[in-house]
Scaffold this active site. Structure first.
Site, PDB file in Angstrom:
ATOM      1  N   ASP A  63       6.660  16.792  14.156  1.00  0.00           N
ATOM      2  CA  ASP A  63       6.442  16.686  12.702  1.00  0.00           C
ATOM      3  C   ASP A  63       4.955  16.523  12.422  1.00  0.00           C
ATOM      4  OD1 ASP A  63       7.078  16.670  10.058  1.00  0.00           O
ATOM      5  OD2 ASP A  63       7.787  14.591  10.006  1.00  0.00           O
ATOM      6  N   ILE A 119       0.813  -1.223   0.000  1.00  0.00           N
ATOM      7  CA  ILE A 119       0.000   0.000   0.000  1.00  0.00           C
ATOM      8  C   ILE A 119       0.838   1.260   0.000  1.00  0.00           C
ATOM      9  CG2 ILE A 119      -2.112  -0.956   1.004  1.00  0.00           C
ATOM     10  CD1 ILE A 119      -1.081   0.026   3.741  1.00  0.00           C
ATOM     11  N   GLY A 152      11.362   0.281   3.839  1.00  0.00           N
ATOM     12  CA  GLY A 152      10.882  -0.827   3.009  1.00  0.00           C
ATOM     13  C   GLY A 152       9.414  -0.633   2.703  1.00  0.00           C
ATOM     14  N   GLU A 153       8.842  -1.670   2.081  1.00  0.00           N
ATOM     15  CA  GLU A 153       7.449  -1.539   1.660  1.00  0.00           C
ATOM     16  C   GLU A 153       6.502  -1.522   2.857  1.00  0.00           C
ATOM     17  OE1 GLU A 153       8.342  -3.952  -2.377  1.00  0.00           O
ATOM     18  OE2 GLU A 153       8.119  -4.921  -0.442  1.00  0.00           O
ATOM     19  N   VAL A 154       5.369  -0.844   2.655  1.00  0.00           N
ATOM     20  CA  VAL A 154       4.274  -0.907   3.627  1.00  0.00           C
ATOM     21  C   VAL A 154       3.181  -1.726   2.951  1.00  0.00           C
ATOM     22  CG1 VAL A 154       2.667   0.398   5.053  1.00  0.00           C
ATOM     23  CG2 VAL A 154       4.887   1.379   4.483  1.00  0.00           C
TER      24      VAL A 154
HETATM   25  P1  AMP Z   1       5.307   5.639   6.434  1.00  0.00           P
HETATM   26  O1  AMP Z   1       6.426   4.693   6.579  1.00  0.00           O
HETATM   27  O2  AMP Z   1       4.555   5.814   7.711  1.00  0.00           O
HETATM   28  O3  AMP Z   1       5.740   6.941   5.849  1.00  0.00           O
HETATM   29  O4  AMP Z   1       4.239   4.951   5.418  1.00  0.00           O
HETATM   30  C1  AMP Z   1       4.304   5.054   4.023  1.00  0.00           C
HETATM   31  C2  AMP Z   1       2.899   5.071   3.436  1.00  0.00           C
HETATM   32  O5  AMP Z   1       2.256   3.838   3.748  1.00  0.00           O
HETATM   33  C3  AMP Z   1       2.005   6.152   4.024  1.00  0.00           C
HETATM   34  O6  AMP Z   1       2.099   7.348   3.323  1.00  0.00           O
HETATM   35  C4  AMP Z   1       0.628   5.568   3.905  1.00  0.00           C
HETATM   36  O7  AMP Z   1       0.115   5.804   2.623  1.00  0.00           O
HETATM   37  C5  AMP Z   1       0.903   4.070   4.041  1.00  0.00           C
HETATM   38  N1  AMP Z   1       0.622   3.640   5.420  1.00  0.00           N
HETATM   39  C6  AMP Z   1       1.466   3.630   6.471  1.00  0.00           C
HETATM   40  N2  AMP Z   1       0.851   3.146   7.567  1.00  0.00           N
HETATM   41  C7  AMP Z   1      -0.410   2.855   7.204  1.00  0.00           C
HETATM   42  C8  AMP Z   1      -1.552   2.333   7.916  1.00  0.00           C
HETATM   43  N3  AMP Z   1      -1.502   2.048   9.207  1.00  0.00           N
HETATM   44  N4  AMP Z   1      -2.683   2.151   7.213  1.00  0.00           N
HETATM   45  C9  AMP Z   1      -2.746   2.472   5.898  1.00  0.00           C
HETATM   46  N5  AMP Z   1      -1.715   2.982   5.207  1.00  0.00           N
HETATM   47  C10 AMP Z   1      -0.566   3.161   5.836  1.00  0.00           C
END
Ligand code: AMP
Length: 878
Positions: A673, A554, A560-562
């Protein structure tokens, strides 16, 4: 198998017919010959003509006694111990030489022991209607006790309701004769006529197909019996007669279907065992929800469904004509979503109605038999609705007039549904494929000349209208090209640019101070742990990787990937989670930094803070598992849904963020932030604060600019004292919260647009503040301005912010007064008006069209605007 004996008589040639008694003194009739002492014997015993009766293979069973030549007194002579059996159809053919298994002696005669031999021979294929048999004696002592001639048959048989006649087998030894059966009375072949195969041994083999009782009959004891009154049988496949289903009857025997009682119906596709049904009653509890010129209608399923599941709803829409002139059908322009008739859900959206108009809706429920039930009175539920004020519909066509090398004349027609008096039009344009930077100009007429364009360039134009109800949606995009160059000249773009900054420009020099964390902290800084792994396991539950399934990616995180997928913890309900992974090949430092966030997140438990489910550290990849937020980050979500929410919905989101921040500040945690990009939104529009960590979050944040000390700060969101001397406190988080409020109310606009970081710092230091977003409630803008108080102690606390937002939500009329009325720039600093002038300079406008110059020249009390948004111009019914 059945034997059929064939009849025969015998003709004697030197054989004798003798009446005797057997060893039990029972009389027997034999044919004998015993000329063993004489030379050249050739004695014949013939049968008469034996009719085959159609058999092609016959069997001959002989019973005889034969004298042992060795036991004859006075020497053997020409004595033989065999005889020949001969067949004659059209010529004589020797069948076999028959020898005795046992021959008798003088002794046997004395003891009256009859050593009877039995031999069987089969003959075939026979080609004639009959044949003769003959027995040739060449000098033996024989007594032929019996000759039985017979053939085998497959007997008459009834199997699977089919009759197979008595059948004579074929002539070849392994031949099968196929016989087609005849279905018994009141039965029919199922799929194909039944067949059986008669073997040469007279056995029925290999049954194929079968008969079944015809509809109206059932099989009982191998015969078809008629169905009784009240019972029916419609299908060949069904085993027996069944009782008629509810609301249907069979008044006669042998019914193949049951007929429906009066008032009940059946359609062709209804299975025969289904009850007869009737139309439904009217829908219930119908309610309407008006939003400008759209109406959302919702109802409950009827009390009486008529016994069917195929219930659908139809809507009849009528406009109430003024002055009691009756009703008129709604025209074809009214849209029904998903459609007007045959709705399977109990709701519909009716859009594009006329504003300020009364409508009457009739809702009708129908099912599969409604069409048949012509006499059944239709039952409706009616709803009367009055539409509200609405923004104008989009301009449908924009035309190009005279085109110069730097100008294009445009004209357009009024929107189909102006929904009020059009006050002005807004024309948005940009060079094709440069849509990050666009210009907006205004016109009171339906035509204008757009000037200052580049020669030989394609531009995209969009027009929208404004009434007292606000802006309508922009028209679709129209592409027009300017004429070619004649002279060489250069100019720079004007208007609002959303273009990304040069990364160098984003860099910010920074002078002072260290990070200090004031107040008593109730959250524990993971830094206080010597071993970061210990901190992780103190605050985060270790999850077994087998409880997680990764379904899809997503997003992309720094490490890494989420991904997302279901989490199944033993004894717990399955939930959807977000899975942040640490990419392979990480260093120990990266692993620590990655898990850092979990050590912080794991300490929080609040509905507006992203919840940590646990971590996976015992297997690879290392993962952080959090609750899944369906709508992703708030800034992207708002940009995607520009203008789609009501003010109350937006305030609800802000309230959630403030509540999460109040919790964090109570915990003594300073976020540093806080920005819309670091808020996640779930499917119910609940906003949750995310992205925790210390230096890490800022390293991760693309908005953060480097300082001379090597730290990074997201300038646009950060309070002046935090920029100047790193005074990060909950009060600096409040400043950032004010910026988030501005982002939310302007649907994800970039704070300070394309101004450079340096210009932002300069403007803020000089008391300039962001202007109120278009159509932002005044009360909210006041709150933003309070958050941006230079003196941090004058800023509201998060608990005060939550309290104020709650008050506004409870009293929505307090949100009615909008910033873009005459008080739009009444910030507490009293400097917003100046900001507009400064902004014009900071935007580095190098050329402006006549119209855009006009905008900036106007006094802010009039229609000045730096960014135009009309919240709620698109209807939302969430
Ligand atoms: P981050 O590492 O928190 O910057 O996450 C990268 C991207 O993953 C974010 O911009 C969101 O689009 C997605 N993401 C992160 N955490 C979540 C979550 N708990 N539910 C849905 N999308 C998420």
């Amino acid at each position: 198998m059945l034997y059929k004996n064939l009849k025969s008589l015998f003709f004697l040639l030197k054989w004798e017919e003798i009446g005797e008694v057997d060893e039990d003194y029972a009389p027997i009739h034999t044919y004998q010959v015993c000329r063993v002492m004489e030379q050249n014997q050739n004695n014949w015993l013939y049968t008469n003509w034996i009719l085959t009766e159609g058999a092609q293979r016959v069997y001959i069973e002989l019973k005889f006694t034969l004298r042992d030549c060795n036991s004859l007194p006075g020497g053997v002579g020409t004595c033989k111990e065999t005889f020949n059996m001969v067949l004659k159809e059209n010529r004589y053919i020797k069948v076999d030489t028959i020898a005795a298994d046992e021959s008798f002696t003088e002794l046997d005669l004395g003891d009256r022991v009859m050593k009877l031999n039995t031999e069987v021979r089969d003959l075939g294929p026979l080609t004639h209607k009959g044949f003769y048999l003959a027995f040739q004696d060449l000098g033996a002592c024989i007594a032929l006790v019996s000759v039985r001639v017979f053939y085998k048959r497959c007997p008459f048989l009834v199997k699977s309701l089919a009759e197979f006649p008595d059948t004579i087998p074929g002539s070849e030894a392994s031949q099968l004769v196929e016989v087609v059966g005849h279905c018994v009375n009141n039965s029919l072949p199922l799929y194909e006529p039944p067949r059986m195969h008669c073997s040469t041994e007279g056995e029925w083999l290999v049954p194929i197909g079968k008969c079944v009782c015809k509809p109206g009959y059932e099989e009982i004891s191998g015969a078809c019996q008629v169905c009784k009154v009240g019972f029916y049988r419609s299908l060949l496949e069904s085993p027996g007669c069944s009782k008629c289903p509810p609301h249907s009857v069979a008044r006669q025997t042998g019914a193949t279907v049951c007929t429906c009682e009066d008032g009940y119906y059946k359609i062709e596709s209804d299975p025969s065992n289904m009850a007869c049904t009737r139309p439904p009653s009217a829908p219930r509890n119908a309610i309407s929800n008006v939003n400008e010129t759209s109406v959302f209608l919702e109802w409950s399923i009827p009390l009486e469904t008529g016994g069917r599941k195929d219930i659908r709803y139809n809507i009849l829409c009528r406009q109430v004509l003024p002055e009691g002139r009756g009703l008129d059908e709604c025209g074809p322009n009214v849209r029904f979503l998903p459609r007007r008739v045959a709705l399977s859900n109990t709701s519909v959206m009716v859009a594009d109605l006329q504003s300020h108009t009364n409508y009457s809706f009739l809702l009708e429920a129908v099912n599969g038999v409604s069409e048949l039930a012509k006499d059944h009175p239709k039952q409706y539920v009616s709803l009367n609705v009055t539409t509200n004020q609405a923004a104008p519909s989009p301009v449908s066509v924009v035309r190009k007039g005279h085109t110069g090398k730097s100008s294009i004349a445009l004209s357009w027609a009024e929107p189909d549904r102006p929904n009020g008096i059009i006050l002005e039009y807004e024309i948005k344009y940009f060079e094709k494929e440069q849509d990050s930077s666009y210009t907006i100009i205004k016109s009171k007429d339906t035509e204008m000349v757009v000037e200052g364009l580049k020669p030989s360039s394609v531009y995209i134009f969009q027009v929208r209208a404004r009434t007292s109800a606000g802006y309508g949606a922009f028209s679709r995009r129209f592409e027009f090209q300017t004429s070619p160059y004649l002279l060489c000249f250069s100019f720079r773009r004007c208007g609002y640019s959303k273009a990304k900054q040069d990364p160098e420009e984003e860099k910010m020099h920074f002078h002072n101070g260290h990070i200090k964390f004031p107040g008593v902290r109730t959250y524990i800084d993971p830094l206080t742990y010597e071993d970061p792994n210990q901190a992780v396991h103190e605050f985060a539950q270790e999850i077994d990787v087998s409880s997680i399934s990764i379904e899809r990616i997503i997003g992309a995180g720094e490490f890494g990937e989420v991904c997302c997928g279901p989490l199944r913890l033993p004894g717990k309900r399955e939930i959807q989670v977000a899975i942040k992974t640490l990419k392979v090949g990480y260093t120990e430092q990266q692993r620590r930094d990655f898990l850092w966030e979990a050590s912080i997140m794991g300490q929080f438990n609040h509905p507006n803070i992203i919840r940590l489910e646990g971590v996976v550290t015992k297997s690879k990849p290392v993962m952080i598992i959090t609750e899944y937020m369906e709508n992703g980050s708030l800034d992207t979500f708002l940009k995607k849904n520009d203008g789609q929410f009501t003010v109350i919905q937006l305030v609800g989101m802000l309230r959630g963020i403030a509540s999460g921040m109040r919790y964090l500040s109570d915990m003594g945690y300073v976020h540093r932030d806080l920005a819309a990009r670091n808020i996640l939104v779930n499917g119910n529009l609940v906003c949750k604060v995310s992205d925790f960590g210390l230096s890490r979050v800022l390293e991760d944040d693309p908005e953060a600019a480097y300082t001379t000390r090597g730290g990074k700060i997201p300038i646009r969101w950060t309070a002046p004292e935090a920029i100047a001397y790193r005074k990060f406190t909950s009060a600096s988080d409040v400043w950032s919260y004010g910026i988030v409020m501005w982002e939310v109310m302007s649907y994800g606009e970039r704070p300070y647009w394309e101004m450079s970081n340096q210009d932002v710092i300069k403007a803020v230091e000089e008391s300039y503040r962001l202007p109120g977003p278009m159509d932002c409630p005044e009360a909210l803008y006041h709150l933003m301005m309070d958050c941006w108080q230079h003196e941090r102690t004058n800023r509201p606390k998060f608990d005060e912010i939550v309290c104020l937002l709650d008050k506004l939500i409870r009293n929505p009329s307090s949100l009615k007064k909008l910033v873009n009325s005459s008080h739009r720039y009444e910030g507490k600093s009293g400097s917003a008006f100046t900001l507009i002038c400064i902004a014009v300079l900071l935007f580095r406008t190098s050329f402006q069209t006549k119209h855009s110059i006009e905008i900036y020249k106007q006094k802010p009390e009039k229609k000045t605007q730096t960014k135009a948004k009309f919240i709620g111009s698109v209807v939302s019914f969430k």
